[in-house]
Enzyme design. Structure first.
Site, PDB file in Angstrom:
ATOM      1  N   GLY A   1       0.838  -1.205   0.000  1.00  9.09           N
ATOM      2  CA  GLY A   1       0.000   0.000   0.000  1.00  9.09           C
ATOM      3  C   GLY A   1       0.874   1.257   0.000  1.00  9.09           C
ATOM      4  O   GLY A   1       1.871   1.346  -0.728  1.00  9.09           O
TER       5      GLY A   1
ATOM      6  N   GLY B   1       4.844   1.314   0.192  1.00  4.01           N
ATOM      7  CA  GLY B   1       5.760   0.928  -0.888  1.00  4.01           C
ATOM      8  C   GLY B   1       5.651  -0.537  -1.229  1.00  4.01           C
ATOM      9  O   GLY B   1       4.560  -1.115  -1.232  1.00  4.01           O
TER      10      GLY B   1
ATOM     11  N   GLY C   1      -2.252  -2.308  -7.334  1.00  2.00           N
ATOM     12  CA  GLY C   1      -1.378  -3.499  -7.317  1.00  2.00           C
ATOM     13  C   GLY C   1      -1.153  -4.021  -8.740  1.00  2.00           C
ATOM     14  O   GLY C   1      -0.045  -4.443  -9.086  1.00  2.00           O
ATOM     15  N   ASP C   2      -2.199  -3.977  -9.554  1.00  2.00           N
ATOM     16  CA  ASP C   2      -2.074  -4.455 -10.946  1.00  2.00           C
ATOM     17  C   ASP C   2      -1.136  -3.532 -11.724  1.00  2.00           C
ATOM     18  O   ASP C   2      -0.333  -3.986 -12.546  1.00  2.00           O
ATOM     19  CB  ASP C   2      -3.451  -4.491 -11.622  1.00  2.00           C
ATOM     20  CG  ASP C   2      -4.482  -5.214 -10.772  1.00  2.00           C
ATOM     21  OD1 ASP C   2      -4.083  -6.134 -10.033  1.00  2.00           O
ATOM     22  OD2 ASP C   2      -5.665  -4.839 -10.822  1.00  2.00           O
TER      23      ASP C   2
END
Ligand SMILES: O=P(O)(O)OC[C@@]1(O)O[C@H](CO)[C@@H](O)[C@@H]1O
Length: 331
Positions: free
Chosen positions: A244, A247, A273-274
């Site tokens: 998140g 880092g 995240g993708d």
């Protein structure tokens, strides 16, 4: 060419709220938008945004709004026709970026359709540098589906097999890592991309590390690196754990690194995240060293969080020069 595989794609509907979410109350939306989504689809969208060659493999009827969205956005795809509509996932975003997400289970695919989907992927993955297997599995899929697909990709390649990245959660994630080799072919991925919650889940399920919660792993990158290192020791090539706003950590057989980005004004974390995975693959394709792949992953993730809904950034919208890399101990 990077091929993504999304067994459970979604129409992502983002509902922007005027203030904090109030359970049990009627609230008026400020705006509503929708995008074609699902984890692999988002990786492909992010790669297209940066001019990379990719194709998204997924199920879906020709007239399904998810496929219409991909056509509209110019994202190349290969779809296995199915009768049922794909799912709609809703994200409720509050000012300040807090996001509540409700994901539907998705359509049921028969065993024949599952097999046809694998065959479509094997066909499209010929000659690919990477195959990304991402997201949840629709109801009825076996938990070890990703391990099976990984082995079949490696067997079918006949030398020159693509590298395989997996980003999932729950039972499919645990099974993707736990898989032992069959007939001398490993079913474990070359790269695993968990977030803190998934890494904690994996560590607990596989007995890899002393139990840590997702919050503990986000707050303590050394602990995240230790959990990721245990996953690498179990046979996974590398772990890119996104933490998140804290880092991300990358652990390979050779080292461990933490990358941090200065705080950004978060608008929606959906797809961050993708985007991180797309950033990693983009840098990897340019021959970057592991720490620089991590740098681009975090730059992409930070840029994605500052964009609305499931919007993904192009590389020119990212700031890798703002990322700080620190080498970590991994044992
Ligand atoms: O239910 P899954 O497959 O785990 O996740 C699906 C999803 O939340 O993941 C993407 C963001 O990462 C969204 O586009 C999509 O709605």
């Amino acid at each position: 060419m990077i091929v993504t595989f999304t067994a459970n794609p979604s129409l992502d509907r983002t509902v922007a709220l005027p203030g904090p979410l109030e359970r049990g109350e009627v609230q008026r939306a400020v705006s509503v938008s929708q995008e074609s989504g699902g984890k692999g689809v988002n990786v492909s969208r992010a790669l297209v945004a940066s001019g990379l060659e990719t194709i998204a493999v997924l199920p879906g009827a020709d007239a399904d709004p998810v496929l219409a969205g991909l056509r509209h956005d110019g994202v190349p795809f290969a779809a296995l026709p199915i009768d049922e509509p794909l799912r709609t996932n809703v994200a409720l975003t509050e000012p300040g970026g807090v996001t509540t997400k409700i994901n539907e289970p998705g359509p049921v695919l028969s065993e024949d359709q599952q097999e046809a989907l694998i065959k479509l992927l094997l066909e499209r993955a010929r000659g690919a540098s990477w195959v990304v297997l991402a997201g949840s599995l629709p109801p009825g899929f076996p938990a070890d589906f990703y391990a099976t697909v990984t082995r079949r990709l490696r067997t079918a390649a006949d030398g020159g097999a693509p590298l395989i990245a997996v980003d999932s959660s729950g039972a499919p994630l645990v099974a993707a890592v736990a898989d032992a080799s069959a007939d001398g072919v490993s079913g474990t991925p070359d790269l695993l991309k968990p977030n803190a919650e998934e890494l904690a889940e994996l560590a607990a399920a596989a007995g890899f590390a002393t139990a840590s919660t997702a919050d503990e792993l986000e707050a303590d990158p050394e602990a995240a690196a230790a959990a990721a290192a245990a996953v690498v020791r179990s046979g996974v090539g590398a772990v890119l754990a996104t933490l998140g706003s804290k880092g991300a950590v990358l652990v390979t057989a050779d080292g461990a690194w933490l990358a941090t980005h200065p705080p950004v004004a978060a608008v929606s974390t959906v797809g961050a995240g993708d985007s991180s995975l797309a950033g990693y693959l983009l840098a990897h394709g340019q021959g970057a060293a592991p720490a620089d792949c991590l740098r681009q992953a975090v730059a992409h993730g930070a840029a994605a969080a500052s964009l609305p809904g499931s919007t993904v950034p192009a590389v020119h919208q990212t700031t890798p020069e703002a990322v700080t890399i620190t080498a970590l101990r991994k044992d």
